[in-house]
Design an enzyme around this catalytic site. Structure first.
Site, short mmCIF file in Angstrom:
data_model
loop_
_atom_site.label_atom_id
_atom_site.label_comp_id
_atom_site.label_asym_id
_atom_site.label_seq_id
_atom_site.Cartn_x
_atom_site.Cartn_y
_atom_site.Cartn_z
N GLY A 26 -2.12 5.46 7.21
CA GLY A 26 -2.71 5.43 5.89
C GLY A 26 -1.63 5.41 4.82
N THR A 49 0.82 -1.21 0.00
CA THR A 49 0.00 0.00 0.00
C THR A 49 0.86 1.26 0.00
OG1 THR A 49 -1.76 -1.16 1.20
CG2 THR A 49 -1.80 1.23 1.24
N GLU A 58 11.08 10.07 8.87
CA GLU A 58 9.88 10.81 9.27
C GLU A 58 8.65 9.92 9.29
OE1 GLU A 58 8.18 13.43 10.97
OE2 GLU A 58 9.52 14.68 9.77
N ASP A 106 3.18 -0.48 19.40
CA ASP A 106 3.39 0.43 18.27
C ASP A 106 3.73 1.83 18.78
OD1 ASP A 106 2.71 1.17 15.22
OD2 ASP A 106 1.73 2.64 16.50
N GLU A 126 -5.74 -4.10 12.54
CA GLU A 126 -5.41 -5.35 11.88
C GLU A 126 -6.26 -6.49 12.47
OE1 GLU A 126 -3.34 -5.54 9.43
OE2 GLU A 126 -2.37 -3.56 9.56
N LYS A 146 7.34 4.35 18.66
CA LYS A 146 7.29 5.74 18.17
C LYS A 146 7.81 6.72 19.22
CE LYS A 146 3.43 4.84 15.03
NZ LYS A 146 1.99 5.05 14.77
#
Length: 435
Positions: A303, A15, A131, A202, A191, A206
């Site tokens: 996304g 994707t 980024e 997750d 998911e 980050k």
């Protein structure tokens, strides 16, 4: 001035990879006008070259042979969008060692192997940019490394996982955790196996990256204290609303006295706080520092096209700064210590379930006072013959609060339920009306 042709390779063409190719194709003229360079995807390494893609690449671009990327001397710029640690890690390390600059959207790779990868880049003169690994389209890394380079950022506070923010927003509208998770999966926000998201892992990767960049010191993933949202129930959300608070999964990094505290977990956020209004699958990061006071960046944090836009921006940054040395090195320049767990202080929300009889409140207050935890507000609710207590405390260290809860759980009057969530607010207890 003639345009410079820049062959680009992609590791992965799912994707995000397809969206990167599409953006580079559709925005080629704009990129060329801005940089004098024309970026073209000439190879994309995939497992199955025959699989149908969301954006059809040019003929001959897809390959399942790594040598067509690694042995092509014309390819000096690569975007890793395959995810995972293996084979992505060895691939990126090999490219950097060979002097080829890499852009990655891989949060786990940067969080776990950042030191090794930056060392390889420094040795060869290549660039590593990342980024897209944190908040997709939100340019928080760029802000930290460029615009805020001399601001002495001492706190990073954010909603950095869109899946959990969607779930908690849905719970705020009356859905159960199970219903909200099912809805997130149906809409593609979660998911089939949502463990990394709902477990906080997750977000942990980050915030480890953000803390490393913000504080200029390597913050290992192992330093992050992680609690997910699996235990958040509708009762927590309803209690928060009654107290004019909102439940959010927050990633927090704090620098105090040259020591770092980094954590991910549910928190109750004052409804007047900027992060309280971030709903759905959006992300937001608040940066606090000496010269800026406070800046909040908000936008879509996930996304394909959003992540791809950050990858393309990093690719453009590399061609624009190649050979200049401008902010292309490791952001780490010092070593800071980890703050001992339990030392960071904040106000707390406590949920306690106890026997509903005279004298129990006094016993609870005594256990809290023994650990130096002061009550700012208490609301009692009868439930099935017991009493559920909603307690808001004044600021107290996490370790002291947990010690008090451990004592309370051991009381004969306790029904075993005693949990704590930090309260986040820019206003003091008195301003909140809890004094």
């Amino acid at each position: 001035m003639p345009s410079v042709d820049v062959p680009v390779a992609l590791l992965g063409y799912g994707t995000v990879g397809a969206a990167v190719d599409r953006l580079l194709s559709e925005q080629a003229d704009e990129i060329e006008r801005a940089t004098g360079h024309r970026l073209r995807v000439v190879r994309a390494l995939v497992r199955d070259a025959g699989k149908e893609r969301a954006f059809a690449p040019a003929p001959g671009v897809l390959t399942s042979d790594p040598s067509e990327v690694f042995d092509d001397p014309s390819i000096e710029l690569v975007a890793e969008v395959m995810g995972g640690l293996d084979p992505a890690g060895p691939y990126v390390l090999s490219l950097l060692e060979a002097g080829r600059s890499v852009v990655t959207a891989n949060k786990q790779l940067v969080a776990r192997r950042g030191a090794e990868l930056f060392a390889a880049a420094a040795a060869s003169g290549a660039q590593l940019r990342f980024e897209a690994s944190v908040c997709a389209a939100i340019p928080v890394i760029k802000a930290l490394r460029e615009s805020l380079v001399v601001t002495n950022v001492h706190r990073v506070l954010g909603i950095v996982n869109g899946t959990t923010n969607f779930i908690l927003s849905a719970m705020g509208e009356g859905r159960s955790y199970a219903e909200a998770l099912a809805e997130a999966q149906q809409l593609g926000y979660a998911e089939a196996d949502p463990a990394d998201d709902v477990g906080g892992h997750d977000a942990a990767a980050k915030i480890a990256i953000l803390a490393t960049v913000a504080f200029g010191s390597r913050v290992p993933l192992e330093w992050v204290e992680v609690t997910g949202i699996e235990e958040v129930r509708r009762e927590h959300v309803e209690a928060a609303h009654a107290l004019e608070l909102r439940v959010k999964l927050l990633a927090r990094a704090t620098l105090a006295d040259d020591r770092v505290d980094v954590r991910v977990g549910p928190a109750l956020v004052d409804r007047h706080h900027p992060l309280a209004t971030v709903e759905g699958a959006f992300n937001a990061v608040m940066l606090q520092g000496d010269a800026i006071r406070e800046i909040t960046l908000e936008g879509p944090g996930a996304g394909g096209i959003e992540t791809a836009s950050a990858v393309v921006a990093d690719l453009v940054s590399i061609v624009g700064t190649s050979g200049t040395g401008f902010l292309q090195g490791d952001p780490v320049w010092r070593e800071l210590e980890r703050m001992p767990p339990g030392e960071l202080a904040s106000p707390w929300y406590l949920r306690l379930r106890v026997e509903d009889r005279a004298g129990v409140l006094a016993q609870l207050a005594q256990e809290l006072a023994a650990e130096g935890v002061s009550v700012a507000r208490l609301v009692q609710q009868p439930v099935d013959g017991d009493a559920v207590l909603h307690v808001v405390t004044h600021e107290a260290p996490a370790g002291r609060v947990e010690a008090a809860l451990a004592s309370i759980r051991g009381l004969p009057e306790s029904r075993g339920e005693a949990s704590a969530l930090p309260v986040v607010s820019d206003r003091g207890i008195e301003e909140l009306g809890w004094a």
